[in-house]
Design an enzyme around this catalytic site. Structure first.
Site, PDB file in Angstrom:
ATOM      1  N   LEU A 125      18.369  14.190 135.326  1.00 58.62           N
ATOM      2  CA  LEU A 125      17.903  15.511 135.753  1.00 58.62           C
ATOM      3  C   LEU A 125      16.448  15.366 136.177  1.00 58.62           C
ATOM      4  O   LEU A 125      15.572  15.109 135.358  1.00 58.62           O
ATOM      5  CB  LEU A 125      18.053  16.507 134.599  1.00 58.62           C
ATOM      6  N   LYS A 173       7.137  15.384 126.590  1.00 59.30           N
ATOM      7  CA  LYS A 173       6.859  16.729 127.112  1.00 59.30           C
ATOM      8  C   LYS A 173       5.362  17.025 127.133  1.00 59.30           C
ATOM      9  O   LYS A 173       4.918  17.888 127.879  1.00 59.30           O
ATOM     10  CB  LYS A 173       7.554  17.791 126.245  1.00 59.30           C
ATOM     11  N   ILE A 208      15.290  13.061 132.618  1.00 61.45           N
ATOM     12  CA  ILE A 208      14.606  11.815 133.005  1.00 61.45           C
ATOM     13  C   ILE A 208      13.390  11.543 132.128  1.00 61.45           C
ATOM     14  O   ILE A 208      12.929  10.408 132.022  1.00 61.45           O
ATOM     15  CB  ILE A 208      14.229  11.831 134.500  1.00 61.45           C
ATOM     16  N   LYS A 210       7.648  15.133 137.774  1.00 63.69           N
ATOM     17  CA  LYS A 210       7.269  14.593 136.471  1.00 63.69           C
ATOM     18  C   LYS A 210       7.717  13.140 136.329  1.00 63.69           C
ATOM     19  O   LYS A 210       7.056  12.337 135.666  1.00 63.69           O
ATOM     20  CB  LYS A 210       7.894  15.440 135.357  1.00 63.69           C
ATOM     21  N   GLY A 239      14.522  17.558 138.327  1.00 65.24           N
ATOM     22  CA  GLY A 239      14.058  18.738 139.053  1.00 65.24           C
ATOM     23  C   GLY A 239      12.689  19.234 138.653  1.00 65.24           C
ATOM     24  O   GLY A 239      12.134  20.134 139.287  1.00 65.24           O
ATOM     25  N   GLY A 240      12.107  18.655 137.582  1.00 71.96           N
ATOM     26  CA  GLY A 240      10.876  19.204 137.012  1.00 71.96           C
ATOM     27  C   GLY A 240       9.604  18.604 137.575  1.00 71.96           C
ATOM     28  O   GLY A 240       9.564  17.439 137.977  1.00 71.96           O
TER      29      GLY A 240
END
Length: 502
Positions: free
Chosen positions: A107, A390, A246, A121, A109-110
């Site tokens: 994933l 994060k 990811i 990211k 998309g961030g």
């Protein structure tokens, strides 16, 4: 949004004064929601509109919480298997053949904005100047070389990350990994008061830049199917995809879980595995698995009635949480998409834009689909499979000597006596990656660290060693410089000072 469309929309029952949910409308309101240019466009935009229309229509029909608390039960014993039981089945006889049935999906998309970075990211350097994407490619290439396999990497990008990601993919052209990409949908943000879209046209520039959003990773099923990539991979003989964020550096391909999936008889084949792990007090907001109306189901904190939030956060009642490492049958995705029978709970995500406008985003979560698949189950995996980055606090951990890097995979150093990860909390001066890096001449020795709290204007010299519980607090206007070679063990440092002795 044309005035005529707004007029039609309001005429069918919507106005700022009557924008509550559960309203019965005499037509499909979403038809009047978006600019005519969006509705008439072809290709992906038309598919986006169809997806948004369905999601918005469901949102209007929702009455009350998506779960009734009294109906929630703990999952049956056999529905969440311990990893050791899966591992006991051993490895497949033909690992190459088994791996060739797999697709790895990340994933992607961030953006890196929460860590003060521009762009995707996945392009932030996290270890030895390797980015998340570098490490992912290295992991899969190592698998393919070791077992002479052909596992492809698929990236689900968003309109925020697609262009930058595709530019960087050229550097992997000589790696032994086939890389595919597809884009998740682009939906319009909705004004919280009027429930009208804030987009004025299809553009992504100027005032319109904030008008659109990618609708959460639950969009993967429709976007993957619509892209045509799902059919292509099925035609190649692929059977399962392993999906993960990811930025979770612990989410590597696990041959034992893959073997468990592949070796099942066809009529009892598990179509969905969710990796869960034991909850700690740092994970109280993570989604958990419950039994609800005879189905295994993912319960997110956003779905919990306010009166029960503390109960949801309890480590004793809900002992595990979702790592978002998922193993999913490709043929089952195709079946469910073609029947339009995947009903994902809507997550209403409120946002305040730079100008102060309150909007809502309608999103879905990839794990919420677990209830739609046959023989779905959870596997309680070791904590090492959940290593997300994060924040800069997480970044400090993965850059330190707590972890060893081998072929793109991070493993806890054998020199550390405890398997648990230290609890690290860095203050706002460390939030941005660039600021974080300037505050460390090099990363301290943390092999014997249990807890670290740093607040205020603090810098670390070379070869600092941290052990036990260390708390360093520089008050407003003060500064603390930890000198090169300092060893801090069970220390509290505060005020405005420099440590001169070891």
């Amino acid at each position: 949004m044309t005035g005529q469309n707004v007029e039609k929309y309001l005429r069918f029952g919507r106005s700022p004064a009557t924008c509550g949910q559960g309203l019965k409308l005499t037509c499909d309101p979403a038809v009047y929601l978006l600019p005519a240019s969006f509705q008439k466009s072809s290709g992906v935009s038309r598919k986006d509109f169809s997806g948004f229309k369905n999601l918005f229509h469901r949102f209007l029909q929702v009455k009350g919480p998506s779960v009734e608390w009294a109906k929630i039960n703990r999952p049956p014993e056999d529905s969440i298997q311990p990893y050791e039981k899966i591992k006991a089945k051993g490895l497949p006889n033909n690992i190459t053949e088994t791996l060739n049935k797999l697709v790895v999906v990340k994933l992607n998309g961030g953006l890196g904005t929460s860590m003060g970075c521009k762009g995707p990211k996945s392009l932030i350097s996290v270890r030895n100047e390797n980015t998340f994407l570098d490490l992912t490619v290295q992991q899969i290439e190592h698998l393919n070389k070791t077992y002479n396999a052909d596992v492809p990497l698929v990236l689900m990008n968003s309109f925020n990350t697609d262009e930058d990601t595709k530019k960087i993919l050229q550097k992997y052209s000589h790696h032994r990994v086939k890389i595919h990409t597809f884009n998740q949908s682009r939906y319009p943000r909705i004004n919280k008061e009027s429930l009208l879209p804030i987009a004025t046209n299809m553009g992504m520039t100027g005032e319109n830049a904030e008008a659109w959003y990618p609708p959460g990773h639950g969009d993967i099923y429709a976007s993957f199917h619509n892209s045509g990539l799902l059919d292509n991979l099925l035609a190649e003989g692929r059977e399962y995809m392993f999906v993960s964020n990811i930025d979770n550096l612990g989410a590597t391909v696990d041959l034992f879980i893959l073997h468990h999936l592949i070796c099942q008889p066809a009529d009892k084949r598990c179509e969905f595995i969710m990796e869960v792990t034991d909850k700690t007090r740092a994970d109280v907001k993570g989604g958990t698995l419950i039994q609800y109306e005879d189905h295994l189901r993912l319960l997110e904190i956003a779905q919990v009635p306010k009166a029960h939030v503390d109960e949801f956060k309890s480590v004793t009642k809900f002992k595990i949480f979702n790592t978002n490492n998922l193993w999913i049958s490709l043929s089952a995705i195709k079946r469910l998409q073609e029947r339009n029978s995947m009903d994902l709970e809507i997550i209403v995500n409120p946002k305040t834009l730079d100008g102060g406008l309150n909007v809502i985003q309608l999103e879905t979560a990839v794990g919420a689909a677990i209830k739609s698949f046959n023989n779905a189950m959870g596997v309680n995996v070791p904590r090492s499979r959940f290593l997300p980055v994060k924040t800069s606090s997480d970044l400090l951990l993965v850059m330190s000597n707590l972890y060893s890097l081998d072929a793109g995979s991070l493993t806890m150093s054998k020199k550390r006596e405890f398997l648990t990860t230290p609890h690290v909390k860095l203050g706002s001066s460390f939030t941005k990656v660039q600021d974080f890096l300037t505050r460390f001449e090099n990363i301290p020795d943390m092999l014997e660290l249990d807890h670290l709290t740093v607040s205020g204007d603090v810098t670390f010299g070379k070869n600092v060693s941290l052990k036990g519980t260390v708390i360093i607090i520089a008050n407003h206007g003060d500064r603390i410089d930890i000198p090169a070679g300092a060893m801090l063990e069970n220390k509290i440092v505060s005020g405005n000072l420099r440590i001169l002795d070891h």
